[in-house]
Design a protein around this motif. Structure first.
Motif, PDB file in Angstrom:
ATOM      1  N   ALA A  32     -44.270  -0.687  18.924  1.00 18.74           N
ATOM      2  CA  ALA A  32     -45.384  -0.198  18.102  1.00 18.74           C
ATOM      3  C   ALA A  32     -44.811   0.645  16.966  1.00 18.74           C
ATOM      4  O   ALA A  32     -43.803   1.339  17.149  1.00 18.74           O
ATOM      5  N   SER A  33     -45.455   0.561  15.783  1.00 17.98           N
ATOM      6  CA  SER A  33     -45.002   1.318  14.612  1.00 17.98           C
ATOM      7  C   SER A  33     -46.127   2.252  14.176  1.00 17.98           C
ATOM      8  O   SER A  33     -47.296   1.875  14.250  1.00 17.98           O
ATOM      9  N   HIS A  34     -45.755   3.413  13.703  1.00 21.63           N
ATOM     10  CA  HIS A  34     -46.765   4.398  13.295  1.00 21.63           C
ATOM     11  C   HIS A  34     -46.357   5.016  11.976  1.00 21.63           C
ATOM     12  O   HIS A  34     -45.179   5.333  11.772  1.00 21.63           O
ATOM     13  N   ASP A  35     -47.347   5.176  11.111  1.00 17.38           N
ATOM     14  CA  ASP A  35     -47.113   5.747   9.781  1.00 17.38           C
ATOM     15  C   ASP A  35     -48.022   6.961   9.698  1.00 17.38           C
ATOM     16  O   ASP A  35     -49.210   6.831   9.412  1.00 17.38           O
ATOM     17  N   PHE A  65     -43.782  18.196  16.437  1.00 20.00           N
ATOM     18  CA  PHE A  65     -44.084  16.801  16.759  1.00 20.00           C
ATOM     19  C   PHE A  65     -42.817  16.078  17.231  1.00 20.00           C
ATOM     20  O   PHE A  65     -42.807  15.422  18.282  1.00 20.00           O
ATOM     21  N   ILE A  66     -41.758  16.232  16.452  1.00 22.00           N
ATOM     22  CA  ILE A  66     -40.526  15.491  16.767  1.00 22.00           C
ATOM     23  C   ILE A  66     -39.902  15.982  18.080  1.00 22.00           C
ATOM     24  O   ILE A  66     -39.356  15.193  18.847  1.00 22.00           O
ATOM     25  N   ASP A  74     -39.759   3.826  29.295  1.00 20.87           N
ATOM     26  CA  ASP A  74     -38.427   4.149  28.783  1.00 20.87           C
ATOM     27  C   ASP A  74     -38.247   3.426  27.446  1.00 20.87           C
ATOM     28  O   ASP A  74     -38.105   2.202  27.420  1.00 20.87           O
ATOM     29  N   VAL A  75     -38.293   4.185  26.339  1.00 16.61           N
ATOM     30  CA  VAL A  75     -38.210   3.538  25.021  1.00 16.61           C
ATOM     31  C   VAL A  75     -37.186   4.239  24.127  1.00 16.61           C
ATOM     32  O   VAL A  75     -36.797   5.374  24.388  1.00 16.61           O
ATOM     33  N   ARG A  76     -36.790   3.528  23.067  1.00 11.62           N
ATOM     34  CA  ARG A  76     -35.992   4.155  22.013  1.00 11.62           C
ATOM     35  C   ARG A  76     -36.920   4.468  20.840  1.00 11.62           C
ATOM     36  O   ARG A  76     -37.860   3.714  20.576  1.00 11.62           O
ATOM     37  N   ILE A  77     -36.631   5.567  20.152  1.00  9.60           N
ATOM     38  CA  ILE A  77     -37.495   5.997  19.046  1.00  9.60           C
ATOM     39  C   ILE A  77     -36.689   5.973  17.754  1.00  9.60           C
ATOM     40  O   ILE A  77     -35.575   6.499  17.717  1.00  9.60           O
ATOM     41  N   ASN A  78     -37.243   5.357  16.724  1.00  9.31           N
ATOM     42  CA  ASN A  78     -36.640   5.486  15.399  1.00  9.31           C
ATOM     43  C   ASN A  78     -37.629   6.237  14.511  1.00  9.31           C
ATOM     44  O   ASN A  78     -38.653   5.688  14.090  1.00  9.31           O
ATOM     45  N   CYS A  79     -37.320   7.504  14.261  1.00  2.00           N
ATOM     46  CA  CYS A  79     -38.197   8.356  13.454  1.00  2.00           C
ATOM     47  C   CYS A  79     -37.501   8.595  12.115  1.00  2.00           C
ATOM     48  O   CYS A  79     -36.396   9.121  12.067  1.00  2.00           O
ATOM     49  N   PHE A  80     -38.164   8.177  11.040  1.00  3.08           N
ATOM     50  CA  PHE A  80     -37.579   8.334   9.706  1.00  3.08           C
ATOM     51  C   PHE A  80     -38.728   8.415   8.716  1.00  3.08           C
ATOM     52  O   PHE A  80     -39.888   8.266   9.103  1.00  3.08           O
ATOM     53  N   GLY A  81     -38.417   8.667   7.468  1.00  2.00           N
ATOM     54  CA  GLY A  81     -39.504   8.603   6.486  1.00  2.00           C
ATOM     55  C   GLY A  81     -39.428   9.678   5.431  1.00  2.00           C
ATOM     56  O   GLY A  81     -38.386  10.300   5.210  1.00  2.00           O
ATOM     57  N   HIS A  82     -40.584   9.859   4.798  1.00  2.00           N
ATOM     58  CA  HIS A  82     -40.658  10.675   3.589  1.00  2.00           C
ATOM     59  C   HIS A  82     -40.969  12.125   3.991  1.00  2.00           C
ATOM     60  O   HIS A  82     -42.088  12.606   3.834  1.00  2.00           O
ATOM     61  N   GLY A  84     -40.321  14.953   2.780  1.00  2.00           N
ATOM     62  CA  GLY A  84     -40.833  15.836   1.730  1.00  2.00           C
ATOM     63  C   GLY A  84     -42.341  15.718   1.555  1.00  2.00           C
ATOM     64  O   GLY A  84     -42.999  16.646   1.069  1.00  2.00           O
ATOM     65  N   ASP A  85     -42.913  14.593   1.956  1.00  2.00           N
ATOM     66  CA  ASP A  85     -44.381  14.398   1.867  1.00  2.00           C
ATOM     67  C   ASP A  85     -45.056  14.643   3.215  1.00  2.00           C
ATOM     68  O   ASP A  85     -46.249  14.377   3.363  1.00  2.00           O
ATOM     69  N   GLY A  86     -44.294  15.050   4.225  1.00  2.00           N
ATOM     70  CA  GLY A  86     -44.873  15.204   5.562  1.00  2.00           C
ATOM     71  C   GLY A  86     -45.208  13.868   6.207  1.00  2.00           C
ATOM     72  O   GLY A  86     -46.053  13.782   7.097  1.00  2.00           O
ATOM     73  N   ASN A  87     -44.553  12.800   5.763  1.00  2.00           N
ATOM     74  CA  ASN A  87     -44.880  11.435   6.221  1.00  2.00           C
ATOM     75  C   ASN A  87     -43.734  10.866   7.052  1.00  2.00           C
ATOM     76  O   ASN A  87     -42.632  10.678   6.557  1.00  2.00           O
ATOM     77  N   LEU A  88     -44.020  10.612   8.329  1.00  2.00           N
ATOM     78  CA  LEU A  88     -43.009  10.052   9.226  1.00  2.00           C
ATOM     79  C   LEU A  88     -43.373   8.629   9.610  1.00  2.00           C
ATOM     80  O   LEU A  88     -44.539   8.329   9.891  1.00  2.00           O
ATOM     81  N   HIS A  89     -42.367   7.765   9.666  1.00  2.00           N
ATOM     82  CA  HIS A  89     -42.533   6.458  10.297  1.00  2.00           C
ATOM     83  C   HIS A  89     -41.961   6.625  11.703  1.00  2.00           C
ATOM     84  O   HIS A  89     -40.766   6.916  11.862  1.00  2.00           O
ATOM     85  N   TYR A  90     -42.833   6.511  12.687  1.00  2.00           N
ATOM     86  CA  TYR A  90     -42.439   6.826  14.064  1.00  2.00           C
ATOM     87  C   TYR A  90     -42.583   5.544  14.881  1.00  2.00           C
ATOM     88  O   TYR A  90     -43.661   5.196  15.356  1.00  2.00           O
ATOM     89  N   ASN A  91     -41.457   4.833  14.988  1.00  2.00           N
ATOM     90  CA  ASN A  91     -41.502   3.485  15.574  1.00  2.00           C
ATOM     91  C   ASN A  91     -40.782   3.484  16.918  1.00  2.00           C
ATOM     92  O   ASN A  91     -39.720   4.095  17.060  1.00  2.00           O
ATOM     93  N   ILE A  92     -41.368   2.788  17.874  1.00  2.00           N
ATOM     94  CA  ILE A  92     -40.752   2.800  19.210  1.00  2.00           C
ATOM     95  C   ILE A  92     -40.307   1.400  19.618  1.00  2.00           C
ATOM     96  O   ILE A  92     -40.964   0.401  19.332  1.00  2.00           O
TER      97      ILE A  92
END
Ligand SMILES: Cc1cc2nc3c(=O)[nH]c(=O)nc-3n(C[C@H](O)[C@H](O)[C@H](O)COP(=O)(O)OP(=O)(O)OC[C@H]3O[C@@H](n4cnc5c(N)ncnc54)[C@H](O)[C@@H]3O)c2cc1C
Length: 467
Positions: A340-343, A354-355, A367-375, A377-385
């Motif tokens: 699942a991906s979250h913006d 949050f992080i 049991d998942v891996r998380i890739n958290c990245f994003g903007h 400076g805008d308070g915007n995270l892409h939080y994908n599992i």
């Protein structure tokens, strides 16, 4: 479906109407697939108007289509109602550029990278920039109110638009293509259409703001202990560089690892993969000494121990290589396959909470891996599992909704938004019913019913039916 196709060919001719090929029936994440449908490719606003009026008379749905890069399924209707796909790809002219006004007027089908090129050719900057810029189109950018990597400095698509020309659901044309920076004449249709994801009308052209081209640019990648340190650094850099930070992108350990795994040809900048990193870009005019000032500010950060390691680009090629790493993360994610991906967006000061807290919450579900990245400076995270090594996303199909609910619940509790920049589309239409503001949802429904009583525009997108 053939009867519908024949009806549209009879009305608009075989040059404008054909059966959509597969490319128009899917979307980047593969969640939504449309049945075969007629594809209409008009060349003028009058043709768009005639098509929409015809659809309104027949009560046939209209799904506007730009570059097809949307990430929430807004461009793909997967329901049963008779629908056409309306591609703006042939409306791709530069209608005018006014360097003295710092404005250009483009049609909705212009590809974002081409729009940037038109501005560049006139020594101006059109700052909207995102990894899909070689395929997405201005109409789609406005319809989704796209963000990207320079929102911190220049704002999102809404902030860059002065006026739109659009066809409303009854086929009438809104001639709002003004080049005015001030126009307080009642309700703002432009702002209603921007971010409406094709649910209120078809954007056919837009007048867009241009900016002076930055002459000096400094780009650096900083390895850090955690996102809280990154936020502190952002505040200090902004002060020391007089607000000329144009990008501040967060990359987590998983981002580096996923790119290394899927795209081994991309150079890894650090000998040791950091827990967290930020890609910082500052840009300003001639004589602003941005590079020297960035170097000085980063030296101070290294001395105070907040930056563990830093790569400061010494050339455009090195800066491009750092950006390539950042912009390849979504591709690496797709290759691995997210459960699942979250913006999401969260007030910046609450991002560390949050992080820090989410991994334990998600571990209780699976049991998942998380890739958290994003903007950041805008308070915007892409939080994908993602599934753990050796597993497949399909193994987690039953838990997918629980993961997303846990993430969105936390975002809501922190005062954030479940869609920062990708929009609502079909993917988040039901979630919006749960997390959206009641009064706003009621107003959205009332506006939709008033402008589009037959519900022809992008059915089921943005405004979901209540149970
Ligand atoms: C690799 C990658 C990176 C991305 N990075 C970002 C990012 O950093 N920031 C960001 O915000 N998004 C990002 N996106 C998402 C996507 O690129 C944007 O949402 C983009 O603005 C969509 O434009 P499009 O032309 O492809 O629109 P489409 O996908 O064709 O359509 C998107 C929505 O807009 C509607 N629409 C399209 N054209 C019109 C029109 N003329 N009038 C009315 N409605 C219309 C469609 O019906 C649909 O609901 C990324 C996507 C990919 C694949």
């Amino acid at each position: 479906m053939t009867a519908l196709l024949d009806q549209f060919i009879a009305a608009f001719g075989a040059d404008m109407v054909s059966m959509a090929t597969e490319a128009y029936l899917g979307e980047p994440r593969g969640h939504y697939i449309s049945a075969p449908r007629p594809l209409l490719r008009p060349r003028t606003v009058d043709e768009v108007s005639a098509i929409v009026r015809f659809c309104n008379e027949l009560s046939v749905g209209v799904v506007p289509y730009g570059g097809g890069t949307g990430l929430v399924g807004g461009q793909v209707y997967d329901g049963d109602r008779p629908c056409i796909i309306l591609s703006l790809e042939r409306m791709n002219a530069l209608r005018g550029i006014y360097p003295d006004e710092s404005v250009m007027v483009v049609e909705a089908g212009v590809i974002l990278a081409d729009a940037q090129g038109y501005a560049d050719a006139h020594d101006r900057l059109f700052p909207l920039s995102l990894a899909a810029e070689g395929s997405c189109r201005i109409g789609g950018n406005l319809a989704t109110n796209a963000g990207g990597v320079q929102v911190l400095r220049y704002g999102n698509a809404r902030d860059l638009c002065l006026g739109v020309e659009a066809v409303l659901p009854d086929g009438s044309i809104h001639h709002g293509l003004r080049r005015l920076r001030k126009d307080n004449t009642g309700y703002d249709l432009r702002n209603l259409l921007i971010g409406s994801e094709g649910s209120l009308g078809v954007i056919t052209a837009a007048s867009l703001k241009l900016f002076p081209k930055p002459r000096e640019v400094s780009t650096a990648l900083l390895a850090l202990e955690n996102p809280a340190v990154a936020i502190d650094i952002l505040g200090r850099l902004n002060t020391q560089l007089d607000g000329v930070i144009s990008a501040f992108e967060l990359i987590g350990r998983a981002g580096f690892e996923f790119v290394a795994e899927q795209m081994p040809h991309i150079r890894q900048p650090f000998a040791q993969v950091p827990e967290w990193a930020v890609l910082v870009q500052a840009a300003s005019g001639t004589g602003s000494n941005v590079e020297a000032r960035m170097m000085q500010a980063l030296t101070t950060e290294i001395e105070r121990g907040s930056v563990q390691d830093a790569v400061i680009a010494q050339s455009i090629a090195q800066a491009d290589a750092l950006w390539e790493l950042r912009e390849t993360i979504p591709e690496a994610n797709r290759a691995i396959g997210a459960i699942a991906s979250h913006d999401v967006s969260i007030p910046i000061s609450r991002i560390p909470e949050f992080i820090e807290t989410m991994p334990a919450v998600l571990a209780r579900i699976g049991d998942v891996r998380i890739n958290c990245f994003g903007h950041l400076g805008d308070g915007n995270l892409h939080y994908n599992i993602f599934p753990p090594w050796g597993a497949h996303k399909s193994d987690f199909a039953d838990q997918r909704a629980a993961f997303s609910a846990a993430i969105h619940d936390k975002v809501a509790a922190l005062g954030g938004s479940i869609s920062a920049e990708h929009g609502v589309g079909r993917l988040k239409a039901r979630a919006l019913l749960r997390y959206g503001d009641g009064a706003k949802l009621a107003a959205m429904r009332a506006i939709k019913a008033a402008l589009d009583p037959q519900n022809i525009m992008n059915p089921d997108a943005v405004v979901a039916k209540e149970d």
